[in-house]
Design a protein around this motif. Structure first.
Motif, mmCIF file in Angstrom:
data_model
loop_
_atom_site.group_PDB
_atom_site.id
_atom_site.type_symbol
_atom_site.label_atom_id
_atom_site.label_comp_id
_atom_site.label_asym_id
_atom_site.label_seq_id
_atom_site.Cartn_x
_atom_site.Cartn_y
_atom_site.Cartn_z
ATOM 1 N N ASP A 125 0.824 -1.216 0.000
ATOM 2 C CA ASP A 125 0.000 0.000 0.000
ATOM 3 C C ASP A 125 0.858 1.266 0.000
ATOM 4 O OD1 ASP A 125 -2.398 -1.447 0.030
ATOM 5 O OD2 ASP A 125 -2.423 -1.520 2.220
ATOM 6 N N ASP A 126 1.911 1.263 0.811
ATOM 7 C CA ASP A 126 2.789 2.434 0.895
ATOM 8 C C ASP A 126 3.549 2.651 -0.418
ATOM 9 O OD1 ASP A 126 2.003 2.772 3.558
ATOM 10 O OD2 ASP A 126 3.603 1.441 4.263
ATOM 11 N N GLN B 71 1.302 4.130 -3.024
ATOM 12 C CA GLN B 71 1.130 5.564 -2.782
ATOM 13 C C GLN B 71 2.326 6.349 -3.330
ATOM 14 O OE1 GLN B 71 -1.389 7.276 -1.697
ATOM 15 N NE2 GLN B 71 -0.469 9.243 -1.218
ATOM 16 N N GLU C 3 -8.114 7.503 -4.810
ATOM 17 C CA GLU C 3 -8.104 6.124 -4.338
ATOM 18 C C GLU C 3 -8.081 5.161 -5.532
ATOM 19 O OE1 GLU C 3 -7.623 3.022 -2.017
ATOM 20 O OE2 GLU C 3 -7.626 5.088 -1.282
ATOM 21 N N LYS D 25 -1.446 -0.178 -7.281
ATOM 22 C CA LYS D 25 -1.274 -1.336 -6.395
ATOM 23 C C LYS D 25 -1.430 -2.644 -7.166
ATOM 24 C CE LYS D 25 -3.295 -3.305 -2.212
ATOM 25 N NZ LYS D 25 -4.291 -3.093 -1.145
ATOM 26 N N ARG E 166 -4.476 4.971 -6.784
ATOM 27 C CA ARG E 166 -3.667 4.146 -5.876
ATOM 28 C C ARG E 166 -3.967 2.662 -6.076
ATOM 29 N NH1 ARG E 166 -4.236 8.466 -2.283
ATOM 30 N NH2 ARG E 166 -6.218 7.695 -1.532
#
Length: 120
Positions: free
Chosen positions: A40-41, A44, A58, A65, A61
């Motif tokens: 997740d990081d 981002q 979102e 991902k 992202r």
């Protein structure tokens, strides 16, 4: 290491670093003083690099991902640069020496310059 296994490792490394997103990930993980990251990081970080940080949605992202999970992290894992646990999203940076990273970076930059000159 035999000559053939050395060639295979070089091919895996260059294949892994042939994509801009993977180079960005390795550079980011190399500069941060820790060895464990989460999917997740990292999504981002890449999403922010692609657009204005205040405009990262979102949806963007999630798209990044998915790309990282299915495409980029497995290649980096195969090349031995990271260990990726796809079950929980943990990414462990295995590291490179500064000289290895500089050598590869300089080679990739020189090939990009040659390709740009050919395109002109």
């Amino acid at each position: 290491m035999t000559e053939n296994s050395g060639r295979l490792q070089i091919e895996l490394l260059f294949g892994a670093l042939s994509d801009r997103h993977r180079r960005q990930l390795v550079a980011y993980m190399h500069t941060i003083n820790k060895d464990l990251f989460h999917l997740d990081d990292l999504a981002q970080i890449i999403a922010i690099q692609e657009t204005d940080p205040s405009e990262v949605s979102e949806e963007k992202r999630e798209q990044v991902k998915i790309e990282l999970h299915h495409r980029h992290l497995p290649k980096l894992d195969d090349a031995g640069l990271i260990e990726y646990d796809s079950r929980n999203g943990d990414v462990r940076y295995r590291g490179t020496t500064d000289s290895e990273l500089i050598d590869v970076s300089q080679f990739l930059n020189s090939t990009e310059e040659i390709a740009a000159n050919i395109d002109q």
